[in-house]
Write an enzyme that holds these catalytic residues in place. Structure first.
Site, PDB file in Angstrom:
ATOM      1  N   GLU A 161       0.820  -1.219   0.000  1.00 25.93           N
ATOM      2  CA  GLU A 161       0.000   0.000   0.000  1.00 25.93           C
ATOM      3  C   GLU A 161       0.855   1.271   0.000  1.00 25.93           C
ATOM      4  O   GLU A 161       0.564   2.238   0.708  1.00 25.93           O
ATOM      5  CB  GLU A 161      -0.961  -0.005   1.199  1.00 25.93           C
ATOM      6  CG  GLU A 161      -1.992  -1.118   1.115  1.00 25.93           C
ATOM      7  CD  GLU A 161      -3.048  -1.070   2.210  1.00 25.93           C
ATOM      8  OE1 GLU A 161      -4.216  -1.315   1.897  1.00 25.93           O
ATOM      9  OE2 GLU A 161      -2.686  -0.782   3.368  1.00 25.93           O
ATOM     10  N   GLU A 235      -6.550  -7.670  -1.167  1.00 25.39           N
ATOM     11  CA  GLU A 235      -7.151  -7.733   0.160  1.00 25.39           C
ATOM     12  C   GLU A 235      -8.643  -7.477   0.021  1.00 25.39           C
ATOM     13  O   GLU A 235      -9.061  -6.328  -0.157  1.00 25.39           O
ATOM     14  CB  GLU A 235      -6.540  -6.683   1.103  1.00 25.39           C
ATOM     15  CG  GLU A 235      -5.103  -6.946   1.478  1.00 25.39           C
ATOM     16  CD  GLU A 235      -4.568  -5.951   2.502  1.00 25.39           C
ATOM     17  OE1 GLU A 235      -5.392  -5.219   3.104  1.00 25.39           O
ATOM     18  OE2 GLU A 235      -3.338  -5.908   2.695  1.00 25.39           O
TER      19      GLU A 235
END
Length: 603
Positions: A161, A235
């Protein structure tokens, strides 16, 4: 045995060994599951219809001190990945160096913060040098497990991320090179939420997205960014995490299933984060800080519960995933046995003050020193737990923390508690007294932030001046109370425990003994009538307890018990009861629907 054609992303669909392949993945973190339970959790993953395991690698556990590496026992990454292969699962590895993971400092070692100029997740030389040394050791462990070497690892994620952090455009190519220059040739991926997806990608690395809701055309946006590339939700948030003092977040099974069904119908590969949340044992939980610091609890809502139960989410997912297999799914293993042990009584107690003899030699400093820069643990500083700061004062008055307490301090005058300082409370009135008095501040690191822009500001303990009547305090004696196994062992063998009927001193340690007949089973500890602290069983730190909830239990794995006598020690800060209770099921406290949260909180 080497193989030629690994996971490829050369068209709109993944291929593996030259055949179309849809990734049905789930996250299990080996460091959150007792090793004795690894096989059970992986078998349940396979029985649910998943074909791929994903796991992070926590740098702060594998290199707790600079140059000292641990890949043994509970941290035997190689054994975990090989077990996944034996179970019939492929593996996507997410080695960081930063992993987020609702884990202290996002998995980065706290000793990095000894450098006052440290810039985490950048090409700052101090960070680059540390990452290179770590990856030298880590890649030597994982390279033989790659697909091309005959192993189960089909893809490796580059960092985590970074689009939401994006402080250094040279950093992601550096991490990519860290992997490739050491011989990693499998498919490389990045993983970003909606906010971070707009960050410029890394050449030759496939973008994937993290989400919980199909909002704002996220999948279509990803497809437009990478035409003729496979789509993957790295995710898919099948649950959510909790923070102390707020409600337990519930993501209803039907809401989850609707999104997963649509993703699969659209040909999107998926990874359930988490499939099995496990437990952030010890002091390893992370924290949030979007303007307000909020430490996280030790467990995570997921289809496979903390104790390995197959929840309604699991059953619905298994039915759905079975439609994507040509053969029947394996049988689900029998439920793990649990046991409600009889309550145990506290037999002995030891005050915090009497325990100081068992700490490492205290450090004396004119000014307060943050825990990471204390000369302990072979000069790697203190990473977790509590730090006690003591100095002499000659009057009462107004104590002002200047917001330099990280994160919470119990304040004592001559060992009598006079109040608490934290992020919200910066001032405290100290009583007047005659002559010299000892001022003590017991400071708890409640967990370092694991996500966001504040990573560089995660030093703990006392991080600046504390004022008494506008004058900075000086002349400190500092005790490291990280409560590591060596300290707990010294504590347990001490002859200073008291068993008299006198009112025990708080803070302090409280000891009970649990006798187990026959093979030990999993259970949950419940501390009715206790306040705040941590629980240790046979030296293992189960985690924090705090009456404010939402969590009102601590998971105690059967493999950490033994037949016969077991020692339970509760460190208690506020109020103690005379018993410890056990339960078959967890108590998550009051709940709130995740779908009622603002969308921005799920980014």
């Amino acid at each position: 045995m080497s193989r030629v054609e690994g996971l490829r992303a050369d068209s709109s669909q993944f291929t593996l060994e030259g055949e179309p392949f849809c990734i049905l993945g789930g996250s299990i973190h080996y460091f959150r599951v007792p090793r004795a339970h690894w096989e059970d959790r992986l078998l349940r993953m396979k029985a649910c219809g998943l074909n791929t395991l994903t796991t992070y690698v926590p740098w702060n556990l594998h290199e707790p001190e600079k140059g000292t590496f641990n890949f043994q026992d509970q941290l035997d990454l190689k054994a975990f990945i090989n077990l996944a292969a034996e179970t019939g699962l492929w593996v996507i590895l997410r080695p960081g160096p930063y992993i987020c993971a609702e884990w202290d400092l996002g998995g980065l070692p706290s000793w990095l913060l000894q450098d006052k100029d440290m810039q985490l997740r950048t090409t700052y030389p101090g960070f680059v040098n540390a990452v290179n040394l770590y990856f030298d050791t880590l890649v030597a462990v994982i390279k033989p497990l790659m697909f091309e070497e005959g192993g189960p690892i089909i893809a490796v994620q580059v960092e985590n991320e970074y689009g939401s952090y994006a402080k250094d455009e040279s950093y992601m190519p550096f991490v990519q090179n860290c992997l490739q220059s050491r011989g990693i040739k499998e498919l490389l991926l990045t993983s970003d939420n909606w906010e971070g997806l707009s960050y410029e990608g890394v050449e030759g690395v496939l973008k994937t997205i993290n989400l919980q809701r199909l909002s704002f055309g996220a999948i279509q946006h990803l497809a437009e960014m990478q035409p003729q590339k496979p789509l993957m939700v790295m995710e898919y948030w099948s649950g959510w995490f909790d923070v102390w003092g707020e409600h337990h977040h519930v993501f209803h099974a039907e809401d989850m299933l609707a999104v997963v069904s649509e993703l699969l119908e659209r040909g999107v590969s998926i990874n359930l984060y988490m499939f099995h949340g496990g437990t952030s044992f010890g002091f390893m939980n992370g924290a949030m800080d979007y303007g307000t610091y909020k430490p996280q609890i030790s467990n995570y809502d997921a289809p496979l519960s903390e104790a390995g139960d197959c929840t309604p989410k699991y059953q619905l997912l298994r039915t759905l995933f079975s439609q994507y297999h040509s053969k029947p799914l394996p049988e689900v293993p029998s439920p793990c046995e649990r046991r409600v042990y009889d309550p145990v009584s506290i037999q002995q107690h030891l005050s915090l003050w009497d325990s100081l003899h068992f700490t490492d030699k205290p450090f004396r400093s004119e000014k307060p020193v943050n825990m990471e820069n204390l000369p302990v643990n072979n000069n790697n500083g203190q990473s977790y737990g509590y730090t006690l700061y003591e100095t002499i004062i000659t009057c009462g008055g107004t104590l002002n923390s200047k917001n330099n307490i990280r994160d919470r301090a119990l304040v004592f005058v001559d060992r009598q508690c006079v109040g608490t300082l934290d992020y919200k409370t910066h001032e405290l009135a100290l009583p007047d007294g005659k002559g010299e008095m000892t001022l003590s501040l017991l400071v708890e690191n409640c967990g370092r932030v694991n996500y966001g822009k504040a990573l560089d500001e995660q030093r703990k303990g006392i991080v600046g001046d504390i004022l008494l009547n506008h004058t900075p305090l000086r002349g400190f004696t500092i005790f490291c109370l990280d409560m590591k196994p060596c300290f707990m062992k010294r504590l347990m063998s001490s002859g200073q425990w008291k068993s008299d009927g006198k009112l025990p001193s708080i803070p302090g340690f409280f000891q009970a003994r649990l006798y187990v007949e026959g093979p030990p089973k999993d259970t949950f500890i419940k501390l009715h009538g206790w306040g705040k602290g941590a629980v240790f069983v046979n030296g293992q730190n189960l985690g924090r307890h705090w009456f404010i909830g939402p969590q009102h239990h601590l998971y105690l794995p059967g493999p950490w018990l033994r037949s016969g006598e077991n020692q339970i020690i509760v460190f208690e800060e506020q109020k103690a009861d005379d018993k410890i209770f056990f339960a078959e099921n967890p108590d998550h406290g009051k709940t709130i629907d995740v779908y009622k949260l603002p969308f921005c909180t799920l980014l």
